[in-house]
Design a protein around this motif. Sequence first.
Motif, PDB file in Angstrom:
ATOM      1  N   ILE A  34       0.841  -1.205   0.000  1.00  0.00           N
ATOM      2  CA  ILE A  34       0.000   0.000   0.000  1.00  0.00           C
ATOM      3  C   ILE A  34       0.873   1.252   0.000  1.00  0.00           C
ATOM      4  N   TYR A  35       1.928   1.266   0.833  1.00  0.00           N
ATOM      5  CA  TYR A  35       2.824   2.429   0.864  1.00  0.00           C
ATOM      6  C   TYR A  35       3.520   2.618  -0.483  1.00  0.00           C
ATOM      7  N   ALA A  36       3.880   1.515  -1.146  1.00  0.00           N
ATOM      8  CA  ALA A  36       4.523   1.629  -2.458  1.00  0.00           C
ATOM      9  C   ALA A  36       3.593   2.313  -3.449  1.00  0.00           C
ATOM     10  N   ASN A  76      13.741  -1.916   4.409  1.00  0.00           N
ATOM     11  CA  ASN A  76      14.422  -1.248   3.300  1.00  0.00           C
ATOM     12  C   ASN A  76      15.833  -0.835   3.716  1.00  0.00           C
ATOM     13  N   VAL A  77      15.929  -0.203   4.866  1.00  0.00           N
ATOM     14  CA  VAL A  77      17.220   0.284   5.355  1.00  0.00           C
ATOM     15  C   VAL A  77      18.147  -0.889   5.641  1.00  0.00           C
ATOM     16  N   TRP A 100      16.973   0.719  -6.247  1.00  0.00           N
ATOM     17  CA  TRP A 100      15.899  -0.259  -6.397  1.00  0.00           C
ATOM     18  C   TRP A 100      14.789   0.035  -5.395  1.00  0.00           C
ATOM     19  N   HIS A 101      15.165   0.307  -4.144  1.00  0.00           N
ATOM     20  CA  HIS A 101      14.150   0.602  -3.124  1.00  0.00           C
ATOM     21  C   HIS A 101      13.414   1.900  -3.446  1.00  0.00           C
ATOM     22  N   ARG A 192      18.791  -3.388  -8.273  1.00  0.00           N
ATOM     23  CA  ARG A 192      18.132  -4.637  -7.866  1.00  0.00           C
ATOM     24  C   ARG A 192      18.146  -4.713  -6.336  1.00  0.00           C
ATOM     25  N   PRO A 193      17.287  -5.587  -5.795  1.00  0.00           N
ATOM     26  CA  PRO A 193      17.309  -5.753  -4.343  1.00  0.00           C
ATOM     27  C   PRO A 193      18.587  -6.463  -3.920  1.00  0.00           C
TER      28      PRO A 193
END
Length: 196
Positions: A34-36, A76-77, A100-101, A192-193
């Motif tokens: 949802i945040y994305a 993410n961090v 990527w993030h 990329r992740p």
Amino acid sequence: MTQHSVPDGRRPANDGPKAAARNRAALITAAREIYAEHGLDAALSAIARRAGVGQGVLYRHFPDRAALAAAVLEENVRQVEQASAAENATLADVLGVLTWHLTESAAFIGLLHADSAGNRSRIGAHALALSERVERVLRGHLPDGHRLGAADDLMLTIAMVSGAITGPTRAERGRRASAAWRLLGVEVGPVRPFEG
């Protein structure tokens, strides 16, 4: 808690801690999605619905918006930090994971702008601390005399790139991010992740 029906119509046994852990994980996954899509101001009710739980369950795990945002953004961090700690990691490698993030999450972009008053009031001091962790990681890879080494230049550059990350698809956002870094003359590794 999510209710699952069983074939004969009886209610399933209460899974207690297992259900709590599943619900928390479902809430974090739903919040990330949802945040994305909508950023950190997304309705908490939408997150609970996406997770398949009631709002009471959401509030049992996360007493407020800041706690939920912190849980989502922490991951993410952590990935940026893990990329930094990888053997032979370079600034370009870490910037690739960071980018990527950024392309995946409007909320992560908001996190990196946490020093602005509007974001500070929405997600609290924890967001500022997360942003500072990202900056520390990146600074740890800046060679002496790097053009982004001046006081605010590193985070200002990231803000400029994040401002360019727009578009309806992840591919378009990734293309725009890569173009922004190129125009700023900053080398970035694969977007990329972190896969550690």
